[in-house]
Design an enzyme around this catalytic site. Structure first.
Site, PDB file in Angstrom:
ATOM      1  N   ILE A 180     -12.770   8.524   3.556  1.00 14.55           N
ATOM      2  CA  ILE A 180     -11.555   8.412   3.088  1.00 14.55           C
ATOM      3  C   ILE A 180     -11.974   6.382   2.225  1.00 14.55           C
ATOM      4  O   ILE A 180     -12.062   5.746   2.745  1.00 14.55           O
ATOM      5  CB  ILE A 180     -10.540   8.103   3.455  1.00 14.55           C
ATOM      6  CG1 ILE A 180     -10.374   9.814   4.379  1.00 14.55           C
ATOM      7  CG2 ILE A 180      -9.328   7.344   2.175  1.00 14.55           C
ATOM      8  CD1 ILE A 180      -9.360   8.996   4.969  1.00 14.55           C
ATOM      9  N   TYR A 208      -3.980   0.694 -16.655  1.00 15.95           N
ATOM     10  CA  TYR A 208      -4.398   1.824 -15.274  1.00 15.95           C
ATOM     11  C   TYR A 208      -3.918   3.200 -15.631  1.00 15.95           C
ATOM     12  O   TYR A 208      -4.327   4.140 -15.126  1.00 15.95           O
ATOM     13  CB  TYR A 208      -2.771   1.785 -14.921  1.00 15.95           C
ATOM     14  CG  TYR A 208      -2.237   2.106 -12.885  1.00 15.95           C
ATOM     15  CD1 TYR A 208      -3.422   2.354 -12.202  1.00 15.95           C
ATOM     16  CD2 TYR A 208      -1.461   2.873 -13.207  1.00 15.95           C
ATOM     17  CE1 TYR A 208      -3.334   2.878 -10.701  1.00 15.95           C
ATOM     18  CE2 TYR A 208      -1.610   3.676 -11.696  1.00 15.95           C
ATOM     19  CZ  TYR A 208      -2.770   3.584 -10.611  1.00 15.95           C
ATOM     20  OH  TYR A 208      -2.190   4.186  -9.720  1.00 15.95           O
ATOM     21  N   SER A 222      -7.847   0.036   4.257  1.00 17.99           N
ATOM     22  CA  SER A 222      -6.980  -1.337   4.766  1.00 17.99           C
ATOM     23  C   SER A 222      -5.266  -0.992   4.752  1.00 17.99           C
ATOM     24  O   SER A 222      -5.094  -1.681   5.427  1.00 17.99           O
ATOM     25  CB  SER A 222      -7.854  -2.623   3.631  1.00 17.99           C
ATOM     26  OG  SER A 222      -7.205  -2.620   2.847  1.00 17.99           O
TER      27      SER A 222
HETATM   28  N1  LIG Z   1       1.379   3.215  -4.817  1.00 19.81           N
HETATM   29  C1  LIG Z   1       1.844   3.463  -5.742  1.00 19.81           C
HETATM   30  O1  LIG Z   1       2.907   3.598  -6.056  1.00 19.81           O
HETATM   31  C2  LIG Z   1       1.111   4.916  -6.057  1.00 19.81           C
HETATM   32  C3  LIG Z   1       1.094   5.494  -7.454  1.00 19.81           C
HETATM   33  C4  LIG Z   1       0.436   6.491  -7.668  1.00 19.81           C
HETATM   34  C5  LIG Z   1      -0.363   5.979  -7.001  1.00 19.81           C
HETATM   35  N2  LIG Z   1      -1.416   5.932  -6.286  1.00 19.81           N
HETATM   36  C6  LIG Z   1      -2.992   5.365  -6.087  1.00 19.81           C
HETATM   37  O2  LIG Z   1      -3.037   5.672  -4.764  1.00 19.81           O
HETATM   38  C7  LIG Z   1      -3.868   4.894  -4.186  1.00 19.81           C
HETATM   39  C8  LIG Z   1      -4.200   3.948  -2.926  1.00 19.81           C
HETATM   40  O3  LIG Z   1      -2.829   3.021  -3.522  1.00 19.81           O
HETATM   41  P1  LIG Z   1      -2.017   2.130  -2.004  1.00 19.81           P
HETATM   42  O4  LIG Z   1      -0.840   3.021  -3.171  1.00 19.81           O
HETATM   43  O5  LIG Z   1      -2.745   2.789  -0.853  1.00 19.81           O
HETATM   44  O6  LIG Z   1      -1.920   0.902  -2.796  1.00 19.81           O
HETATM   45  P2  LIG Z   1      -2.560  -0.133  -2.164  1.00 19.81           P
HETATM   46  O7  LIG Z   1      -1.644  -0.544  -0.639  1.00 19.81           O
HETATM   47  O8  LIG Z   1      -2.892  -1.565  -2.695  1.00 19.81           O
HETATM   48  O9  LIG Z   1      -3.305   0.361  -1.217  1.00 19.81           O
HETATM   49  C9  LIG Z   1      -5.268   0.180  -2.286  1.00 19.81           C
HETATM   50  C10 LIG Z   1      -6.225   0.731  -1.637  1.00 19.81           C
HETATM   51  O10 LIG Z   1      -7.251   0.254  -2.430  1.00 19.81           O
HETATM   52  C11 LIG Z   1      -8.661  -0.952  -1.413  1.00 19.81           C
HETATM   53  N3  LIG Z   1      -9.586  -1.255  -3.088  1.00 19.81           N
HETATM   54  C12 LIG Z   1      -8.853  -1.841  -3.465  1.00 19.81           C
HETATM   55  N4  LIG Z   1     -10.194  -2.223  -4.778  1.00 19.81           N
HETATM   56  C13 LIG Z   1     -11.647  -1.048  -3.612  1.00 19.81           C
HETATM   57  C14 LIG Z   1     -13.021  -1.595  -3.539  1.00 19.81           C
HETATM   58  N5  LIG Z   1     -13.186  -2.215  -5.109  1.00 19.81           N
HETATM   59  N6  LIG Z   1     -13.164  -1.333  -2.924  1.00 19.81           N
HETATM   60  C15 LIG Z   1     -12.903  -0.178  -1.438  1.00 19.81           C
HETATM   61  N7  LIG Z   1     -11.122  -0.561  -1.681  1.00 19.81           N
HETATM   62  C16 LIG Z   1     -11.158  -1.452  -3.015  1.00 19.81           C
HETATM   63  C17 LIG Z   1      -7.610  -1.541  -0.795  1.00 19.81           C
HETATM   64  O11 LIG Z   1      -8.487  -2.276  -0.429  1.00 19.81           O
HETATM   65  P3  LIG Z   1      -8.233  -4.392  -0.003  1.00 19.81           P
HETATM   66  O12 LIG Z   1      -7.277  -4.321   0.761  1.00 19.81           O
HETATM   67  O13 LIG Z   1      -9.592  -5.096   0.148  1.00 19.81           O
HETATM   68  O14 LIG Z   1      -7.716  -4.848  -1.670  1.00 19.81           O
HETATM   69  C18 LIG Z   1      -6.768  -0.464  -0.268  1.00 19.81           C
HETATM   70  O15 LIG Z   1      -7.225  -0.219   0.664  1.00 19.81           O
HETATM   71  C19 LIG Z   1      -4.756   4.176  -5.715  1.00 19.81           C
HETATM   72  O16 LIG Z   1      -5.909   4.681  -6.520  1.00 19.81           O
HETATM   73  C20 LIG Z   1      -3.468   4.084  -6.619  1.00 19.81           C
HETATM   74  O17 LIG Z   1      -3.812   4.178  -7.679  1.00 19.81           O
HETATM   75  C21 LIG Z   1      -0.675   4.769  -5.960  1.00 19.81           C
END
Ligand SMILES: NC(=O)c1ccc[n+]([C@@H]2O[C@H](COP(=O)([O-])OP(=O)(O)OC[C@H]3O[C@@H](n4cnc5c(N)ncnc54)[C@H](OP(=O)(O)O)[C@@H]3O)[C@@H](O)[C@H]2O)c1
Length: 277
Positions: A8, A148, A12
């Site tokens: 996965i 995005y 983090s």
């Molecule tokens: N939250 C929402 O409302 C939502 C809705 C629809 C889709 N999503 C999608 O769900 C996924 C997870 O998002 P989340 O909501 O869990 O947000 P999040 O808490 O900000 O988690 C994002 C994760 O991606 C990691 N990441 C960013 N850049 C990276 C890189 N270059 N290499 C490896 N890891 C990297 C971050 O690591 P760091 O800690 O190092 O930054 C963090 O672990 C994303 O693809 C997002 O687009 C989220």
């Protein structure tokens, strides 16, 4: 599929973290990758305390050498979950080509690097599952999230093609499409132009209106990261459909989009959001 190995990305925080914990608790061998492994100390400790088979592995999806290093360490992968992602947010007019590249480097080229790295082995073996975490924005665009949304549309296109191409070899591909989820995601956005506080921007009023409108779609209620993790698990274990929407808002938007033409949908969304832009 307990006992199978799952890699996965982006574990983090948020959805990736919840998925790593849920799959490990179900008995998977979890390669919980993250670009800053220090952020995974508590995850590793929790795994140890629970007797889970979970290893924190460094992986920055923007870096090909990092992807190769992680896969060398991981060994054979049965399931790949492309979860890592972030958002470049602001008016499209105020974006540059470098902003487009930055957005796509993580959200599109990252998954592409991983998919092309794991597919040959999955194809030879005749089994494997790829789950790509897209978004409601992967099928419906909105104001201020053009880059995005473009990146998630691109991820959906790649996913559909992979689904068509490699099902023949026994490899499945699924798309998980959350609406708003309660994670640090909004705090991790990179803001551009008016969104970054540029007072001279003609889009200042749009930012103000959007911030007031955004919660109207969900009534402020967001899905939990565990809801998305459960959809990822369902995609891996059931795998009976290509797309897995998650959350009331995602389902509402997709249902409306399907039932309405472009003009009706725009009008309904403007009304729902109370937008005067
Ligand atoms: N939250 C929402 O409302 C939502 C809705 C629809 C889709 N999503 C999608 O769900 C996924 C997870 O998002 P989340 O909501 O869990 O947000 P999040 O808490 O900000 O988690 C994002 C994760 O991606 C990691 N990441 C960013 N850049 C990276 C890189 N270059 N290499 C490896 N890891 C990297 C971050 O690591 P760091 O800690 O190092 O930054 C963090 O672990 C994303 O693809 C997002 O687009 C989220």
């Amino acid at each position: 599929m307990p006992g199978k190995s799952v890699l996965i990305t982006g574990t983090s925080t948020g959805i990736g973290r919840a998925a790593a914990e849920m799959l490990a608790a179900k008995g998977y061998r979890v390669l919980a990758t993250m670009r800053t492994p220090e952020k995974g100390r508590d995850l590793a400790e929790n795994a140890k305390a629970n007797g889970w088979d979970l290893t924190v592995v460094p992986l920055d999806v923007r870096d090909g050498a990092s992807v190769r290093g992680a896969l060398d360490q991981a060994g054979d992968i049965d399931v790949l979950v492309n979860n890592a992602g972030f958002e470049v947010w602001g008016p499209l007019e105020e974006m540059t080509v470098d902003d487009v590249k930055d957005q796509f480097e993580t959200n599109v080229y990252g998954p592409f690097r991983l998919i092309t790295a794991v597919l040959p082995r999955m194809r030879q073996r005749g089994s494997g599952v790829i789950v790509n975490v897209s978004s409601v924005a992967g099928r419906v665009s909105a104001l201020l999230n053009g880059l995005y949304s473009a990146s998630k549309f691109a991820l959906e296109a790649l996913s559909e093609t992979i689904h068509y191409e490699v099902g023949h070899f026994g490899v499945r591909c699924h798309i998980v499409e959350p609406g708003g989820v309660a994670t640090p995601f909004p705090d991790n956005r990179r803001l551009v132009g008016a969104a970054a506080g540029d007072e001279g921007s003609p889009y200042r009023e749009l930012i103000t209106q959007w911030e007031a409108a955004a919660d109207r779609l969900t009534g402020g209620a967001r899905a939990q990261p565990e809801d998305v993790a459960a959809a990822i698990l369902d995609a891996i274990e059931t795998g009976d459909k290509l797309r897995y929407p998650v959350g009331q808002d995602a389902n509402l938007v997709f249902t409306a989009r399907k039932a309405m033409d472009d003009a009706q949908f725009e009008s309904a969304m403007r009304q729902q959001l109370g937008l005067a832009w």
